[in-house]
Write an enzyme that holds these catalytic residues in place. Structure first.
Site, PDB file in Angstrom:
ATOM      1  N   PRO A  28      50.615 -38.436 -11.157  1.00  0.00           N
ATOM      2  CA  PRO A  28      49.567 -38.592 -12.161  1.00  0.00           C
ATOM      3  C   PRO A  28      49.710 -37.697 -13.384  1.00  0.00           C
ATOM      4  O   PRO A  28      50.090 -36.531 -13.267  1.00  0.00           O
ATOM      5  CB  PRO A  28      48.285 -38.247 -11.390  1.00  0.00           C
ATOM      6  CG  PRO A  28      48.722 -37.543 -10.160  1.00  0.00           C
ATOM      7  CD  PRO A  28      50.084 -38.065  -9.839  1.00  0.00           C
ATOM      8  N   ASN A  29      49.394 -38.286 -14.510  1.00  0.00           N
ATOM      9  CA  ASN A  29      49.356 -37.645 -15.834  1.00  0.00           C
ATOM     10  C   ASN A  29      50.738 -37.419 -16.450  1.00  0.00           C
ATOM     11  O   ASN A  29      50.830 -37.043 -17.617  1.00  0.00           O
ATOM     12  CB  ASN A  29      48.581 -36.310 -15.795  1.00  0.00           C
ATOM     13  CG  ASN A  29      47.135 -36.510 -15.386  1.00  0.00           C
ATOM     14  OD1 ASN A  29      46.416 -37.238 -16.058  1.00  0.00           O
ATOM     15  ND2 ASN A  29      46.712 -35.910 -14.280  1.00  0.00           N
ATOM     16  N   ARG A  47      50.111 -34.428 -23.472  1.00  0.00           N
ATOM     17  CA  ARG A  47      49.278 -33.627 -22.582  1.00  0.00           C
ATOM     18  C   ARG A  47      49.714 -32.159 -22.618  1.00  0.00           C
ATOM     19  O   ARG A  47      50.858 -31.851 -22.269  1.00  0.00           O
ATOM     20  CB  ARG A  47      49.475 -34.172 -21.171  1.00  0.00           C
ATOM     21  CG  ARG A  47      48.946 -33.317 -20.071  1.00  0.00           C
ATOM     22  CD  ARG A  47      49.621 -33.695 -18.753  1.00  0.00           C
ATOM     23  NE  ARG A  47      49.007 -33.025 -17.660  1.00  0.00           N
ATOM     24  CZ  ARG A  47      49.582 -32.912 -16.457  1.00  0.00           C
ATOM     25  NH1 ARG A  47      50.772 -33.414 -16.222  1.00  0.00           N
ATOM     26  NH2 ARG A  47      48.960 -32.278 -15.499  1.00  0.00           N
ATOM     27  N   TYR A  86      53.592 -28.210 -20.957  1.00  0.00           N
ATOM     28  CA  TYR A  86      54.586 -29.165 -20.441  1.00  0.00           C
ATOM     29  C   TYR A  86      55.670 -29.534 -21.451  1.00  0.00           C
ATOM     30  O   TYR A  86      56.574 -30.293 -21.117  1.00  0.00           O
ATOM     31  CB  TYR A  86      53.864 -30.438 -19.954  1.00  0.00           C
ATOM     32  CG  TYR A  86      52.982 -30.148 -18.754  1.00  0.00           C
ATOM     33  CD1 TYR A  86      53.542 -29.845 -17.523  1.00  0.00           C
ATOM     34  CD2 TYR A  86      51.598 -30.132 -18.856  1.00  0.00           C
ATOM     35  CE1 TYR A  86      52.758 -29.545 -16.420  1.00  0.00           C
ATOM     36  CE2 TYR A  86      50.796 -29.839 -17.759  1.00  0.00           C
ATOM     37  CZ  TYR A  86      51.388 -29.552 -16.549  1.00  0.00           C
ATOM     38  OH  TYR A  86      50.604 -29.254 -15.463  1.00  0.00           O
ATOM     39  N   ASN A 133      58.427 -35.890  -8.636  1.00  0.00           N
ATOM     40  CA  ASN A 133      57.467 -34.942  -9.208  1.00  0.00           C
ATOM     41  C   ASN A 133      56.085 -35.448  -8.814  1.00  0.00           C
ATOM     42  O   ASN A 133      55.552 -36.362  -9.430  1.00  0.00           O
ATOM     43  CB  ASN A 133      57.593 -34.848 -10.732  1.00  0.00           C
ATOM     44  CG  ASN A 133      56.695 -33.745 -11.286  1.00  0.00           C
ATOM     45  OD1 ASN A 133      55.738 -33.325 -10.627  1.00  0.00           O
ATOM     46  ND2 ASN A 133      56.980 -33.276 -12.490  1.00  0.00           N
ATOM     47  N   ALA A 181      49.849 -33.291  -9.571  1.00  0.00           N
ATOM     48  CA  ALA A 181      48.771 -32.596  -8.841  1.00  0.00           C
ATOM     49  C   ALA A 181      48.725 -32.977  -7.360  1.00  0.00           C
ATOM     50  O   ALA A 181      48.233 -32.194  -6.537  1.00  0.00           O
ATOM     51  CB  ALA A 181      47.423 -32.875  -9.509  1.00  0.00           C
ATOM     52  N   GLU A 210      61.962 -32.277  -4.566  1.00  0.00           N
ATOM     53  CA  GLU A 210      60.682 -32.082  -5.254  1.00  0.00           C
ATOM     54  C   GLU A 210      60.986 -31.395  -6.579  1.00  0.00           C
ATOM     55  O   GLU A 210      61.714 -30.389  -6.599  1.00  0.00           O
ATOM     56  CB  GLU A 210      59.781 -31.189  -4.387  1.00  0.00           C
ATOM     57  CG  GLU A 210      58.454 -30.828  -5.038  1.00  0.00           C
ATOM     58  CD  GLU A 210      57.695 -29.736  -4.256  1.00  0.00           C
ATOM     59  OE1 GLU A 210      58.253 -29.192  -3.279  1.00  0.00           O
ATOM     60  OE2 GLU A 210      56.570 -29.434  -4.647  1.00  0.00           O
ATOM     61  N   HIS A 270      59.416 -29.941 -10.471  1.00  0.00           N
ATOM     62  CA  HIS A 270      58.303 -29.625 -11.363  1.00  0.00           C
ATOM     63  C   HIS A 270      58.861 -29.151 -12.693  1.00  0.00           C
ATOM     64  O   HIS A 270      59.855 -28.406 -12.726  1.00  0.00           O
ATOM     65  CB  HIS A 270      57.414 -28.516 -10.780  1.00  0.00           C
ATOM     66  CG  HIS A 270      56.810 -28.914  -9.473  1.00  0.00           C
ATOM     67  ND1 HIS A 270      55.755 -29.799  -9.386  1.00  0.00           N
ATOM     68  CD2 HIS A 270      57.145 -28.593  -8.202  1.00  0.00           C
ATOM     69  CE1 HIS A 270      55.457 -29.990  -8.110  1.00  0.00           C
ATOM     70  NE2 HIS A 270      56.292 -29.273  -7.370  1.00  0.00           N
ATOM     71  N   ARG A 307      51.420 -20.002 -12.170  1.00  0.00           N
ATOM     72  CA  ARG A 307      50.204 -20.618 -12.724  1.00  0.00           C
ATOM     73  C   ARG A 307      48.995 -20.361 -11.806  1.00  0.00           C
ATOM     74  O   ARG A 307      49.004 -19.427 -11.021  1.00  0.00           O
ATOM     75  CB  ARG A 307      50.470 -22.105 -12.960  1.00  0.00           C
ATOM     76  CG  ARG A 307      51.682 -22.331 -13.907  1.00  0.00           C
ATOM     77  CD  ARG A 307      51.910 -23.795 -14.206  1.00  0.00           C
ATOM     78  NE  ARG A 307      50.739 -24.371 -14.875  1.00  0.00           N
ATOM     79  CZ  ARG A 307      50.552 -25.688 -15.001  1.00  0.00           C
ATOM     80  NH1 ARG A 307      51.454 -26.539 -14.515  1.00  0.00           N
ATOM     81  NH2 ARG A 307      49.485 -26.146 -15.613  1.00  0.00           N
TER      82      ARG A 307
HETATM   83  C1  DQA Z   1      53.667 -30.343 -12.319  1.00  0.00           C
HETATM   84  C2  DQA Z   1      52.890 -29.129 -11.814  1.00  0.00           C
HETATM   85  C3  DQA Z   1      51.574 -29.565 -11.166  1.00  0.00           C
HETATM   86  O1  DQA Z   1      50.845 -28.420 -10.741  1.00  0.00           O
HETATM   87  C4  DQA Z   1      50.708 -30.316 -12.153  1.00  0.00           C
HETATM   88  O2  DQA Z   1      49.547 -30.798 -11.530  1.00  0.00           O
HETATM   89  C5  DQA Z   1      51.444 -31.416 -12.853  1.00  0.00           C
HETATM   90  C6  DQA Z   1      52.832 -31.212 -13.245  1.00  0.00           C
HETATM   91  C7  DQA Z   1      54.925 -29.926 -13.107  1.00  0.00           C
HETATM   92  O3  DQA Z   1      55.792 -30.785 -13.296  1.00  0.00           O
HETATM   93  O4  DQA Z   1      55.027 -28.789 -13.561  1.00  0.00           O
HETATM   94  O5  DQA Z   1      50.867 -32.449 -13.177  1.00  0.00           O
HETATM   95  O6  DQA Z   1      54.085 -31.103 -11.189  1.00  0.00           O
END
Ligand code: DQA
Length: 146
Positions: A10-11, A18, A23, A74, A77, A101, A103, A110
């Site tokens: 998501p997002n 965003r 990011y 990825n 959240a 995984e 990020h 964070r």
């Molecule tokens: C994320 C880190 C997560 O905590 C966050 O909710 C994201 C992006 C990252 O790529 O840094 O949406 O996965």
């Protein structure tokens, strides 16, 4: 040719728009183009997808298991609380496939709620904190582990 699904939660479709201070300014389309190029460079045919929907993401992991395809994930959240995504990710690695995984950011630097990953324990490994480059490193890991 080896195949990998690069799955984004998501997002992440809003990359570049965003919180660019967190990011970065690269867009989701930039991520798609870069991941396809990096995959090709290490001999992997890459398909990049993004969804805001937990059940769709779980379905894509089932698809990876059934098709014998490696995964770069990825979970966004969902990383921090989705046990159903974790159970789907576990099926990928139990099937002998690689699941990395990734990020963009380093969650350990964070907020406290980001310090827990429920996906990490069932992943082959994790790459975090290198921006888009996290995906390049993950694809290179898939190529060398698979
Ligand atoms: C994320 C880190 C997560 O905590 C966050 O909710 C994201 C992006 C990252 O790529 O840094 O949406 O996965």
């Amino acid at each position: 040719m080896m195949r990998a699904l690069v799955l984004n939660g998501p997002n992440l479709g809003r990359l570049g728009v965003r919180e660019p201070d967190v990011y970065g300014t690269a867009s989701y389309e930039d991520l798609v183009v870069a991941a396809e190029k990096w995959g090709a460079e290490c001999g992997i045919q890459v398909e990049v997808r993004q969804t805001d929907d937990e059940s769709e993401l779980i379905g894509w992991l089932h698809e990876a298991v059934d098709a014998g395809v490696h995964v770069v994930l990825n979970p966004a959240a969902f990383t921090h609380y989705s046990y159903s995504l974790r159970d789907a990710a576990a099926q990928v690695t139990k099937a002998g496939l690689v699941l990395v995984e990734v990020h963009l950011t380093n969650p350990y630097g964070r907020e406290a709620f980001r310090h827990v990953s429920v996906i990490g324990p069932v992943a082959t490994g994790t790459v975090a904190g290198f921006g888009l480059d996290s995906y390049r490193l993950a694809l290179s890991a898939v190529a060398s582990r698979a």
